[in-house]
Design an enzyme around this catalytic site. Sequence first.
Site, PDB file in Angstrom:
ATOM      1  N   CYS A  17       1.223  -0.741  -0.621  1.00 27.64           N
ATOM      2  CA  CYS A  17       0.096   0.318   0.168  1.00 27.64           C
ATOM      3  C   CYS A  17       0.870   1.201   0.397  1.00 27.64           C
ATOM      4  CB  CYS A  17      -0.574   0.047   1.126  1.00 27.64           C
ATOM      5  SG  CYS A  17      -2.508   1.294   0.775  1.00 27.64           S
ATOM      6  N   HIS A  49      -3.131  -4.879   1.563  1.00 22.78           N
ATOM      7  CA  HIS A  49      -3.686  -5.072   2.673  1.00 22.78           C
ATOM      8  C   HIS A  49      -3.359  -7.396   3.124  1.00 22.78           C
ATOM      9  CE1 HIS A  49      -2.318  -1.552   4.345  1.00 22.78           C
ATOM     10  NE2 HIS A  49      -3.663  -1.174   3.427  1.00 22.78           N
ATOM     11  N   GLU A  90      -1.298  -8.938   5.583  1.00 23.49           N
ATOM     12  CA  GLU A  90      -1.010  -9.129   6.646  1.00 23.49           C
ATOM     13  C   GLU A  90      -2.695  -8.975   7.448  1.00 23.49           C
ATOM     14  OE1 GLU A  90      -0.724  -5.942   4.889  1.00 23.49           O
ATOM     15  OE2 GLU A  90      -1.256  -4.198   6.328  1.00 23.49           O
TER      16      GLU A  90
HETATM   17  N1  GLN Z   1      -3.356   6.154   0.961  1.00 23.08           N
HETATM   18  C1  GLN Z   1      -2.022   6.153   1.938  1.00 23.08           C
HETATM   19  C2  GLN Z   1      -0.998   6.728   1.666  1.00 23.08           C
HETATM   20  O1  GLN Z   1      -0.664   7.398   0.110  1.00 23.08           O
HETATM   21  C3  GLN Z   1      -2.120   4.521   1.630  1.00 23.08           C
HETATM   22  C4  GLN Z   1      -2.580   4.146   2.530  1.00 23.08           C
HETATM   23  C5  GLN Z   1      -2.353   2.496   2.987  1.00 23.08           C
HETATM   24  O2  GLN Z   1      -1.045   2.313   3.395  1.00 23.08           O
HETATM   25  N2  GLN Z   1      -2.940   1.816   4.250  1.00 23.08           N
HETATM   26  O3  GLN Z   1      -0.192   7.108   1.874  1.00 23.08           O
END
Ligand code: GLN
Length: 202
Positions: free
Chosen positions: A89, A186, A188
């Site tokens: 992410c 995610h 995890e």
């Molecule tokens: N929106 C976040 C970012 O760009 C990422 C969100 C996440 O890691 N769950 O930093």
Amino acid sequence: MQEPIVGVLALQGDFREHVLAVRRAMNDLNYPVTLVKTKKDIEPITHLIIPGGESTVMSKLSIVHQSEENLRKKIIQKHSEGMKIFGVCAGVVLLSTEIERQSENDPFEGLGLIDISTARNAYGRQIDSFEVKLRIKDFNPKDFHGVFIRAPQIISVNSPDIEVLSTHRDVTILARNESVLACTFHPELTEDSRIHKYFLSM
Ligand code: GLN
């Protein structure tokens, strides 16, 4: 093969969940899993996880954390020496070469370790977070439960060396090159440790 020495970047975000996920993936084999907060912590690491969180905050912390030779440089150096990296992410945003939809106040440069372009928060706001069943290339046919939380999108894959392992609605959500695995959801947060296992075998 050398036994993996796993580090989880622990500046911000859900790093504790990754420590537990790695332990599950190792089936209780007691390989070390360390929290990485400084340049020194990263020295022995063979496999680094950059967790989800806020890419703007993590980027700032890794740049100012240690003034002279910062953590950012150290990650790039260790990568060039063969360390594998798993970005999740926000971690995907940090690893990419090109970042769109940056925050106006806090733009930052990606590490450029996987040649992809990403767009932050591309599915919308927190309320637009979603869960969906996914298929992953070369994994056993059991669905993977994908949890997307204010996820970025990989809007382009810019190198033939990158293998796309999963897509959702034609958008790449899991991809890898020789040494970097990028996952916009995610794993995890589920009990399914197949993606962490895959990373440990890289
Ligand atoms: N929106 C976040 C970012 O760009 C990422 C969100 C996440 O890691 N769950 O930093």
